[in-house]
Write an enzyme that holds these catalytic residues in place. Structure first.
Site, PDB file in Angstrom:
ATOM      1  N   ASN A   1       0.880  -1.171   0.000  1.00  0.00           N
ATOM      2  CA  ASN A   1       0.000   0.000   0.000  1.00  0.00           C
ATOM      3  C   ASN A   1       0.915   1.218   0.000  1.00  0.00           C
ATOM      4  O   ASN A   1       1.441   1.622   1.036  1.00  0.00           O
ATOM      5  CB  ASN A   1      -0.907  -0.005   1.232  1.00  0.00           C
ATOM      6  CG  ASN A   1      -1.906   1.136   1.232  1.00  0.00           C
ATOM      7  OD1 ASN A   1      -1.836   2.042   0.393  1.00  0.00           O
ATOM      8  ND2 ASN A   1      -2.821   1.133   2.171  1.00  0.00           N
TER       9      ASN A   1
ATOM     10  N   ARG B   1      -2.728  -2.239  -3.387  1.00  0.00           N
ATOM     11  CA  ARG B   1      -3.943  -1.450  -3.230  1.00  0.00           C
ATOM     12  C   ARG B   1      -3.862  -0.295  -4.231  1.00  0.00           C
ATOM     13  O   ARG B   1      -2.909   0.481  -4.236  1.00  0.00           O
ATOM     14  CB  ARG B   1      -4.044  -0.883  -1.817  1.00  0.00           C
ATOM     15  CG  ARG B   1      -5.284  -0.015  -1.627  1.00  0.00           C
ATOM     16  CD  ARG B   1      -5.140   0.953  -0.487  1.00  0.00           C
ATOM     17  NE  ARG B   1      -6.346   1.770  -0.356  1.00  0.00           N
ATOM     18  CZ  ARG B   1      -6.369   2.950   0.242  1.00  0.00           C
ATOM     19  NH1 ARG B   1      -5.269   3.463   0.745  1.00  0.00           N
ATOM     20  NH2 ARG B   1      -7.489   3.623   0.329  1.00  0.00           N
TER      21      ARG B   1
ATOM     22  N   HIS C   1     -12.821   3.025  -0.579  1.00  0.00           N
ATOM     23  CA  HIS C   1     -12.783   2.154   0.607  1.00  0.00           C
ATOM     24  C   HIS C   1     -13.454   0.813   0.311  1.00  0.00           C
ATOM     25  O   HIS C   1     -13.948   0.143   1.223  1.00  0.00           O
ATOM     26  CB  HIS C   1     -13.467   2.802   1.821  1.00  0.00           C
ATOM     27  CG  HIS C   1     -12.734   3.978   2.383  1.00  0.00           C
ATOM     28  ND1 HIS C   1     -13.386   5.070   2.938  1.00  0.00           N
ATOM     29  CD2 HIS C   1     -11.409   4.252   2.501  1.00  0.00           C
ATOM     30  CE1 HIS C   1     -12.504   5.958   3.343  1.00  0.00           C
ATOM     31  NE2 HIS C   1     -11.288   5.482   3.099  1.00  0.00           N
TER      32      HIS C   1
ATOM     33  N   LEU D   1     -14.750   4.835   9.298  1.00  0.00           N
ATOM     34  CA  LEU D   1     -14.509   6.144   9.892  1.00  0.00           C
ATOM     35  C   LEU D   1     -13.053   6.261  10.318  1.00  0.00           C
ATOM     36  O   LEU D   1     -12.602   5.601  11.257  1.00  0.00           O
ATOM     37  CB  LEU D   1     -15.421   6.352  11.110  1.00  0.00           C
ATOM     38  CG  LEU D   1     -16.914   6.135  10.869  1.00  0.00           C
ATOM     39  CD1 LEU D   1     -17.702   6.318  12.161  1.00  0.00           C
ATOM     40  CD2 LEU D   1     -17.432   7.071   9.776  1.00  0.00           C
ATOM     41  N   GLY D   2     -12.320   7.087   9.592  1.00  0.00           N
ATOM     42  CA  GLY D   2     -10.933   7.373   9.903  1.00  0.00           C
ATOM     43  C   GLY D   2     -10.628   8.768   9.415  1.00  0.00           C
ATOM     44  O   GLY D   2     -11.534   9.601   9.306  1.00  0.00           O
TER      45      GLY D   2
ATOM     46  N   ARG E   1     -10.773  16.738   4.545  1.00  0.00           N
ATOM     47  CA  ARG E   1     -11.621  16.889   3.355  1.00  0.00           C
ATOM     48  C   ARG E   1     -13.033  17.306   3.757  1.00  0.00           C
ATOM     49  O   ARG E   1     -13.570  16.869   4.763  1.00  0.00           O
ATOM     50  CB  ARG E   1     -11.664  15.581   2.569  1.00  0.00           C
ATOM     51  CG  ARG E   1     -10.427  15.330   1.739  1.00  0.00           C
ATOM     52  CD  ARG E   1     -10.428  13.956   1.117  1.00  0.00           C
ATOM     53  NE  ARG E   1      -9.724  13.000   1.954  1.00  0.00           N
ATOM     54  CZ  ARG E   1      -9.638  11.693   1.687  1.00  0.00           C
ATOM     55  NH1 ARG E   1     -10.230  11.184   0.622  1.00  0.00           N
ATOM     56  NH2 ARG E   1      -8.976  10.890   2.496  1.00  0.00           N
TER      57      ARG E   1
ATOM     58  N   GLY F   1     -10.077   3.597  12.030  1.00  0.00           N
ATOM     59  CA  GLY F   1      -9.480   4.018  13.290  1.00  0.00           C
ATOM     60  C   GLY F   1     -10.459   4.625  14.263  1.00  0.00           C
ATOM     61  O   GLY F   1     -10.474   4.297  15.463  1.00  0.00           O
TER      62      GLY F   1
ATOM     63  N   GLU G   1     -13.472   2.001  15.115  1.00  0.00           N
ATOM     64  CA  GLU G   1     -13.079   0.906  15.999  1.00  0.00           C
ATOM     65  C   GLU G   1     -12.757   1.361  17.418  1.00  0.00           C
ATOM     66  O   GLU G   1     -13.015   0.631  18.380  1.00  0.00           O
ATOM     67  CB  GLU G   1     -11.842   0.199  15.429  1.00  0.00           C
ATOM     68  CG  GLU G   1     -12.091  -0.519  14.117  1.00  0.00           C
ATOM     69  CD  GLU G   1     -10.797  -0.909  13.432  1.00  0.00           C
ATOM     70  OE1 GLU G   1      -9.809  -1.217  14.142  1.00  0.00           O
ATOM     71  OE2 GLU G   1     -10.744  -0.890  12.187  1.00  0.00           O
TER      72      GLU G   1
ATOM     73  N   GLU H   1      -7.993  -4.321   5.395  1.00  0.00           N
ATOM     74  CA  GLU H   1      -7.980  -4.171   3.943  1.00  0.00           C
ATOM     75  C   GLU H   1      -6.886  -5.013   3.310  1.00  0.00           C
ATOM     76  O   GLU H   1      -7.051  -5.545   2.209  1.00  0.00           O
ATOM     77  CB  GLU H   1      -7.793  -2.698   3.573  1.00  0.00           C
ATOM     78  CG  GLU H   1      -8.987  -1.836   3.949  1.00  0.00           C
ATOM     79  CD  GLU H   1      -8.663  -0.354   3.913  1.00  0.00           C
ATOM     80  OE1 GLU H   1      -9.072   0.298   2.943  1.00  0.00           O
ATOM     81  OE2 GLU H   1      -8.011   0.141   4.845  1.00  0.00           O
TER      82      GLU H   1
END
Length: 394
Positions: free
Chosen positions: A7, A88, A177, A206-207, A238, A326, A329, A379
């Site tokens: 990645n 990825r 994602h 959600l990260g 963003r 992140g 969780e 992932e």
């Protein structure tokens, strides 16, 4: 079968090696701040952890360090043991609905798509080209963030723009994602002993980057990110959804160039724009009634609730809401606030279970019709699985 997952970021290279017979992660690593004075290597193998500050000139040198570590620690004896290197790749357009072998034609297509993912595709290409520079014998496979969302119907992926913009320029919603949403929806179905073909869920990744996905029978029906990863939920830096008229106003009346507008929306908006902080842990610590940290939290949570409501309507029946990433969780407070007030949808949270568990777990009230789950993102494993399936088809 050994699959090395790469990645590549603009200044980083994450890797993980999987033994796919038992889906075991043999080792993982991160090379960060490539081409900068603070570049460093982090490597984890069994119970050993290696950390060292070292000069890394470019992605090719980073890959060479990665391969050296694999052999130095005896994880592999030779690169010939690798069945493939799986990458990825963030944006695959609408051409790729599944993993594919990387050849010159694929590289050309990914280069063409750079304007749609300028933060990601150049870095993904750098990783691919680094492997080609190192060895042309290693099989390389691309696994696309956009592929999972190719099942969206036209009513979900088309914009309200004239048809020629779609037909000629492929301006449409692609979603991102995908590996994460696919992995956690399958894992959630398995955890609940449900067949994926009859399982409906809303997946919330959600990260720092964040997106929601409506999954019906294991397939993406809609997702919050669009033609680029900028659309949808409020994110770390963003903006997510904004009225396009704002951009005209900034350009015509405030003198913003397109480059300045792009920097504003990509790097200086979202949580960062609202409270000058994008780390959710620090925002939660500093949030107080009436300050901008609390406002950032409120906006972040409110936008997620709106998408949950929308996807409840899209799916008709929702078996579970799945939190990952992140923030998803680790931030119990965010999960709690997202679920509060949604009892009308059958969403009822058990606060004690939400606050005290870890790993894959459920935290809805006993007997609530909609299950609430946390599924840690993986992932890399999903990418390795898709690469393995491609190898086995030949």
């Amino acid at each position: 079968m050994l699959i090395l997952v790469l990645n590549a970021g603009s200044s980083s290279l994450k890797f993980q090696l999987f033994k796919m017979q038992n889906r075991l992660s043999l080792c993982s690593g991160l090379l960060e701040n490539i081409a900068q004075s603070s570049s460093a290597v982090h490597f984890q193998f069994q119970k050993e952890a290696y950390h060292k500050q070292v000069a890394i000139k470019d992605h090719t040198e980073a890959l060479s360090i990665c391969f050296d570590l694999l052999m130095e620690y005896g994880v592999i004896v030779s690169l010939d043991e690798l069945s493939a290197v799986a990458h990825r790749v963030v944006h695959g357009g609408d051409r790729y609905s599944q993993a594919c072998y990387i050849d010159a034609e694929v590289i050309e297509e990914l280069s063409r798509l750079i304007p749609l993912a300028p933060l990601h595709n150049p870095a993904n290409l750098a990783g691919i080209l680094a492997v080609r520079t190192y060895s042309k014998e290693i099989r390389q496979i691309a696994v696309f963030d956009t592929a999972f969302h190719q099942s969206m119907p036209p009513k979900a992926f088309r914009y309200g723009l004239r048809s020629t913009l779609y037909e000629e320029d492929r301006i449409r919603r692609y979603g991102f994602h995908g590996s994460s949403h696919q992995y956690v929806s399958q894992k959630a179905a398995s955890f609940l002993n449900r067949e994926i073909g009859s399982f409906n869920c809303i997946s919330l990744h959600l990260g720092n980057g964040a997106s929601a996905c409506a999954v019906k029978g294991g397939k993406s029906m809609d997702t919050s990110m669009g033609m680029t990863p900028l659309e949808g939920l409020v994110m770390g830096t963003r903006s997510g959804d904004v009225d396009a008229g704002i951009l005209f106003y900034l350009h015509e009346h405030k003198g913003y160039s397109m480059e300045k507008i792009k920097a504003l929306l990509e790097y200086n908006s979202g949580l960062e724009g609202i409270c000058a902080e994008h780390d959710m842990r620090r925002i939660i610590d500093k949030a107080q009634e009436g300050n901008n940290y609390q406002l950032a939290l409120d906006i972040f949570i409110y936008r997620i609730k709106k998408y949950i409501g929308a996807y409840m309507a899209v799916l008709g029946r929702v078996d579970a809401i799945v939190f990952t990433g992140g923030i998803g969780e680790h931030a119990a407070l965010i999960r709690q606030k997202v679920c509060e007030g949604l009892e009308v949808f059958g969403i009822e949270l058990d606060k004690e279970r939400n606050d005290t568990q870890s790993g894959v777990f459920a935290f809805e009230e006993e007997g609530a019709p909609v299950r609430l789950l946390v599924v840690p993102a993986n992932e890399e494993l999903q990418i390795a699985k898709e690469a393995t399936e491609l190898l086995q088809r030949v």
